[in-house]
Design an enzyme around this catalytic site. Structure first.
Site, PDB file in Angstrom:
ATOM      1  CE  LYS A 116      -4.007  -2.045   1.009  1.00 27.94           C
ATOM      2  NZ  LYS A 116      -3.945  -3.991   0.880  1.00 27.94           N
TER       3      LYS A 116
HETATM    4  C1  LIG Z   1      -4.196  -5.147   0.178  1.00 25.61           C
HETATM    5  C2  LIG Z   1      -3.434  -6.199   0.245  1.00 25.61           C
HETATM    6  C3  LIG Z   1      -4.423  -7.163  -0.554  1.00 25.61           C
HETATM    7  C4  LIG Z   1      -5.207  -7.323  -1.739  1.00 25.61           C
HETATM    8  O1  LIG Z   1      -4.597  -5.487  -2.409  1.00 25.61           O
HETATM    9  P1  LIG Z   1      -5.969  -5.496  -3.047  1.00 25.61           P
HETATM   10  O2  LIG Z   1      -5.697  -4.264  -3.494  1.00 25.61           O
HETATM   11  O3  LIG Z   1      -7.361  -5.414  -2.085  1.00 25.61           O
HETATM   12  O4  LIG Z   1      -7.097  -6.283  -3.801  1.00 25.61           O
HETATM   13  C5  LIG Z   1      -3.224  -8.415  -0.656  1.00 25.61           C
HETATM   14  N1  LIG Z   1      -2.196  -8.195   0.465  1.00 25.61           N
HETATM   15  C6  LIG Z   1      -2.020  -7.323   0.558  1.00 25.61           C
HETATM   16  C7  LIG Z   1      -0.294  -7.743   1.879  1.00 25.61           C
HETATM   17  C8  LIG Z   1      -2.290  -6.543   1.351  1.00 25.61           C
HETATM   18  O5  LIG Z   1      -2.507  -5.462   2.461  1.00 25.61           O
END
Ligand SMILES: *Cc1c(COP(=O)(O)O)cnc(C)c1O
Length: 501
Positions: A116
């Site tokens: 993120k």
């Molecule tokens: C947010 C997240 C996901 C999922 O990603 P999306 O964009 O919501 O599909 C997968 N793995 C981790 C570690 C995340 O933080």
């Protein structure tokens, strides 16, 4: 470049408005009206560039109301060695696993050890510039519903950013102890964190309702504030993610894994469908992709959807060891459906309304076909997730987290089933140390210590893989935020956190 709402083509806005507002007033999501095309020649030129230079080019296609200097300022402030482990924010590691080469795109070398950061380190810069262009002088109130990683990454991105306030809600029992500790110890004078009694979908639904509630918006306006979003419903979250697919493709060419123009498969551990959608947007721009492999955990609503065309969230919700994917309503799917239906806002609105009222909808045969020709969906449970972590570590000395492991597991099964050996890029979305307990359980037979930081030390001594500095430095920090709320009371919590009530 202009943007319209997935639920109302008549709503046409600039990129600055799309980013500042986060979500359209009709409840739809902002999408680009068309996709800029990346020629092979442009890709070729990008081969010799840094990540940051590639990012500036991609941003310039979409943010046509930003100057070159503004874009450069955002990119240069976000992707620095000060914030990420290396000069380049991403790392492409290759391992040979059961005869398949896995090219693992590590997206978690930023300040919160989850992918993120790739978007949330830059979003505050994009947002403050967007606010200046569209709502000069107002304070942006960032409301976040998080399944764990977004919350911390958003807090870290927005902390002490002028003219912003950030409020984060997380499910009380739906995040890892490390994720919780990361959020409750957050520093900064403009931040507030609160747990809710409920799961992620409850938090997300309530946040979406607050966003679009006319009364709440009026109260904020009276106080010279406006809501914005750091969730992946904000286009400013998606755009930075488009960059790393293009950049990873260049790195695959540079490493001799593929020739320029060759197709790749892209494997994504999926929750809210933001990450994989960004890959799809890169494909729409011309990035050569054969298949998108959408990997889920036991919350396999997307697997069923890709296979049947029926989206049905009326099912059991599982709390798994890959909590950031424990999601039954994948918000960004709306953007894919809009595109696959030929930019049909009426149909998209109909489906999203059905999802709200019946928890279920079925797309047209045409959309179903388009989807299944480009997307493959499958899932795995916690037992398999753990056994892949252990096998990958024992065979290849590569340690991955629980989310990445879901992707690796689904990918291996995909290759076994289809024989498709197209070179792959697998998104790795978190550091294994963010989920130390489950990772330890997977690779060690010893008793697991009960304290989160003892688990981290233990994992480090078993694997010799270094602990990310930002996680190590949390040890001993005292939580600042201990509030828990019922989901019905979230509006009041927001107002009092803003000092309005
Ligand atoms: C947010 C997240 C996901 C999922 O990603 P999306 O964009 O919501 O599909 C997968 N793995 C981790 C570690 C995340 O933080």
């Amino acid at each position: 470049m202009l943007y319209n709402s997935t639920q109302n083509k008549g709503a046409v806005v600039s990129s600055a408005t799309a980013i500042a507002q986060g979500i359209s007033k009709d409840g739809g999501l902002f999408v680009p009206q068309s996709f800029p095309k990346l020629s092979l020649n442009t890709l070729k030129n990008m081969l010799f560039m840094t990540y940051q230079e590639r990012a500036k080019i991609v941003f310039s296609y979409y943010l046509t109301d930003f100057s070159e200097d503004e874009i450069a300022d955002c990119v240069d402030k976000a992707y620095t060695k000060k914030k990420f482990d290396f000069e380049e924010p991403t790392v492409l590691s290759s391992v040979n696993y059961h005869g398949n080469e896995l090219n693992i795109l590590e997206l978690w070398h930023g300040p919160t050890s989850a992918f993120k950061d790739m978007a949330l380190q830059i979003l505050p810069h994009l947002l403050t510039k967007s606010m200046k262009k569209t709502n000069d002088g107002k304070t942006a109130v960032i409301l976040v519903a998080t399944s764990g990683d977004t919350g911390k990454a958003a807090l870290e991105g927005f902390k002490d950013v002028k003219d912003t306030k950030i409020i984060v809600f997380y499910p009380q029992n739906g995040v890892s102890p490390m994720q919780k500790h990361q959020m409750t110890t957050q520093e900064g004078n403009n931040v507030y964190v609160c747990a809710i009694n409920g799961n992620f979908d409850d938090a997300q639904t309530a946040v979406k309702t607050i966003f679009t509630d006319p009364k709440m918006n009026e109260i904020l306006a009276d106080n010279n504030m406006m809501f914005s979003s750091a969730n992946s419903i904000n286009f400013g979250r998606l755009l930075p993610q488009v960059v790393y697919y293009i950049s990873a493709y260049c790195d695959m060419v540079n490493k001799g894994k593929i020739n320029l123009g060759d197709k790749i498969n892209v494997v994504v551990p999926t929750g809210n469908f933001g990450n994989i959608l960004a890959g799809y947007y890169a494909y729409e721009m011309g990035l050569p992709v054969n298949k998108f492999i959408c990997a889920s955990n036991s919350n396999n609503v997307l697997t069923d959807f890709i296979n049947t065309g029926v989206y049905d969230k009326n099912r059991q919700f599982y709390t798994t060891i890959s909590p950031s994917m424990d999601i039954l309503v994948s918000s960004n799917l709306e953007r894919l459906l809009y595109k696959l239906s030929g930019d049909n806002d009426t149909l998209t609105k109909e489906w999203m309304t059905k999802l709200k009222t019946d928890g279920k909808y079925e797309v047209t045969d045409e959309v179903k076909e388009k989807m299944s020709s480009l997307f493959y969906g499958s899932f795995c449970d916690d037992t398999k997730t753990k056994s892949t972590i252990s096998e990958l570590f024992n065979r290849c000395s590569y340690l991955c987290d629980t989310h990445t492991s879901v992707a690796v597991t689904v990918y291996n099964e995909y290759v076994a089933k289809t024989g498709d050996k197209t070179p792959c890029v697998i998104d790795s979305t978190a550091s294994p140390y963010k989920f130390a307990k489950s990772v330890l359980e997977a690779i060690s037979k010893d008793d697991i210590p009960s304290d989160e930081f003892d688990m981290v030390s233990k994992l480090n001594s078993v694997t010799k893989v270094s602990v990310p500095k930002p996680l190590a430095s949390l040890k001993g920090k005292v939580p600042r935020f201990k509030d828990v709320t019922e989901k019905e009371d979230m509006q009041d919590v927001v107002l009092s956190a803003l000092g309005i009530k």
